[in-house]
Design a protein around this motif. Structure first.
Motif, short mmCIF file in Angstrom:
data_model
loop_
_atom_site.label_atom_id
_atom_site.label_comp_id
_atom_site.label_asym_id
_atom_site.label_seq_id
_atom_site.Cartn_x
_atom_site.Cartn_y
_atom_site.Cartn_z
N VAL A 192 0.84 -1.21 0.00
CA VAL A 192 0.00 0.00 0.00
C VAL A 192 0.87 1.25 0.00
O VAL A 192 0.59 2.21 -0.74
N ARG A 193 1.93 1.26 0.80
CA ARG A 193 2.82 2.43 0.82
C ARG A 193 3.39 2.71 -0.57
O ARG A 193 3.37 3.85 -1.05
N GLY A 252 -3.83 -4.08 8.41
CA GLY A 252 -4.62 -2.87 8.66
C GLY A 252 -4.62 -1.86 7.54
O GLY A 252 -5.03 -0.71 7.73
N ALA A 253 -4.20 -2.27 6.33
CA ALA A 253 -4.16 -1.32 5.21
C ALA A 253 -4.60 -1.99 3.91
O ALA A 253 -4.11 -3.07 3.56
N ALA A 254 -5.54 -1.37 3.22
CA ALA A 254 -6.00 -1.87 1.91
C ALA A 254 -6.29 -0.67 1.01
O ALA A 254 -6.87 0.33 1.46
N LEU A 255 -5.89 -0.79 -0.24
CA LEU A 255 -6.03 0.32 -1.19
C LEU A 255 -6.64 -0.20 -2.49
O LEU A 255 -6.09 -1.11 -3.11
N GLU A 256 -7.77 0.39 -2.90
CA GLU A 256 -8.38 0.03 -4.18
C GLU A 256 -7.76 0.90 -5.27
O GLU A 256 -7.71 2.13 -5.15
N VAL A 257 -7.28 0.23 -6.33
CA VAL A 257 -6.58 0.95 -7.40
C VAL A 257 -7.02 0.42 -8.76
O VAL A 257 -7.63 -0.64 -8.87
N LYS A 258 -6.66 1.16 -9.81
CA LYS A 258 -6.75 0.65 -11.18
C LYS A 258 -5.42 -0.02 -11.52
O LYS A 258 -4.37 0.40 -11.03
N ALA A 259 -5.47 -1.04 -12.36
CA ALA A 259 -4.24 -1.72 -12.78
C ALA A 259 -3.34 -0.73 -13.53
O ALA A 259 -3.83 0.20 -14.19
N LEU A 260 -2.05 -0.91 -13.40
CA LEU A 260 -1.09 -0.03 -14.07
C LEU A 260 -1.05 -0.29 -15.57
O LEU A 260 -1.18 -1.44 -16.01
N ASN A 261 -0.86 0.75 -16.33
CA ASN A 261 -0.69 0.62 -17.78
C ASN A 261 0.75 0.98 -18.13
O ASN A 261 1.16 2.13 -18.02
N TRP A 262 1.52 -0.02 -18.54
CA TRP A 262 2.94 0.20 -18.82
C TRP A 262 3.21 0.57 -20.27
O TRP A 262 4.35 0.78 -20.66
N GLY A 263 2.15 0.63 -21.09
CA GLY A 263 2.35 1.06 -22.48
C GLY A 263 2.70 -0.10 -23.41
O GLY A 263 2.45 -1.27 -23.10
N ARG A 264 3.29 0.23 -24.54
CA ARG A 264 3.56 -0.74 -25.60
C ARG A 264 4.81 -1.57 -25.30
O ARG A 264 5.81 -1.07 -24.79
N LEU A 265 4.74 -2.84 -25.66
CA LEU A 265 5.88 -3.75 -25.52
C LEU A 265 7.11 -3.19 -26.22
O LEU A 265 8.21 -3.19 -25.67
N GLU A 266 6.91 -2.69 -27.45
CA GLU A 266 8.06 -2.22 -28.23
C GLU A 266 8.79 -1.06 -27.56
O GLU A 266 10.00 -0.91 -27.72
N ASP A 267 8.07 -0.24 -26.80
CA ASP A 267 8.71 0.87 -26.09
C ASP A 267 9.43 0.37 -24.83
O ASP A 267 10.57 0.75 -24.56
N VAL A 268 8.75 -0.48 -24.06
CA VAL A 268 9.33 -1.00 -22.82
C VAL A 268 10.58 -1.84 -23.13
O VAL A 268 11.58 -1.80 -22.40
#
Length: 259
Positions: free
Chosen positions: A31-32, A86-102
């Motif tokens: 969470v941190r 004692g900690a929980a965080l609701e989030v959207k999944a990360l978007n790392w972009g295009r394979l060719e860029d990464v």
């Protein structure tokens, strides 16, 4: 009006479903790190008073309002077995972009990528992400289906690496391998029955981009995956005493393949 092909409809539905999905991360460390990640879209934070005190700086940085819960009535929708601290965080999944860029890497050393063939255990994938971060891999790639999605259990095992280590899920592994080969990657598959060691296969090739493909424990690499590799390699053991699990194999192979 012309009817859309089935595959186009399915792709659009998958994209909409993915955009609507949220993930509950739990545990102080996970969470941190998510709170401190400006790229992470944060929706709801549930904490006990004790956890709020421990995360005070991260909560302030994220600018999110925390819901304070009694430890005995923790309202986040988690599995009862989850060690949430004692900690929980609701989030959207990360978007790392295009394979060719990464896959280009950072330009300071030859890039290394891990590809996972049907590795579905979130604890294994979390551990693999930790190793990938430690050894400087530019991405870990699974498949859209039959691989571990982003979950709280994966994030907790990754111990913060999920926020920093690109984790992409592509539709077809063999096609992804071909795309990497077109970029100049040397693609090697880990196979206990292979004739050559990983060190032998990479002799004279350490200045190239290298992708390491690992299969699920038990079944290993699928036949199509093996056929798409440039080479099949094994990790040399000191004796006949079994085999490494996939997360340990990932760490050893990344170390053996360092540029």
């Amino acid at each position: 009006m012309m009817k859309k092909p089935k595959w186009v409809v399915e792709k659009e539905q998958s994209r909409k479903a993915s955009a609507a999905e949220t993930v509950w991360l739990f545990g102080l460390h996970a969470v941190r790190d998510a709170l401190m990640n400006p790229k992470r879209e944060k929706l709801r934070l549930v904490v006990t008073l004790n956890a709020q005190n421990k995360l005070e700086d991260a909560i302030s940085f994220a600018g999110i309002e925390a819901e304070i819960n009694d430890p005995r009535r923790f309202s986040a929708p988690l599995d009862p077995q989850s060690v949430h601290q004692g900690a929980a965080l609701e989030v959207k999944a990360l978007n790392w972009g295009r394979l060719e860029d990464v896959a280009l890497g950072d330009g300071t050393r030859p890039p290394r990528i891990l590809l996972l063939d049907r590795v579905t255990d979130p604890h294994n994938v979390g551990a693999i992400l930790r190793s990938a971060e430690v050894f400087g891999a530019c991405a870990v790639i699974g498949t859209l289906h039959h691989s571990a999605p982003e979950t709280g259990a994966l994030a907790k095992t990754a111990s913060g690496a999920l926020e920093r280590q690109p984790y992409l899920r592509e539709r077809n592994l063999a096609e992804t391998m071909e795309r990497l080969k077109a970029m100049g990657y040397f693609v090697v598959g880990l196979d206990g029955e292979a004739d050559q060691t990983i060190e032998a296969a990479l002799e004279g090739r350490r200045d190239r981009a290298v992708a390491l493909v690992l299969g699920a424990e038990g079944p290993g690499l699928r036949q199509k995956t093996k056929e798409t590799c440039d080479a099949l390699v094994r990790i040399d053991f000191a004796g006949d005493f079994g085999s490494l699990n996939v997360s340990n194999a990932a760490a050893v192979s990344l170390y053996a393949a360092r540029g």
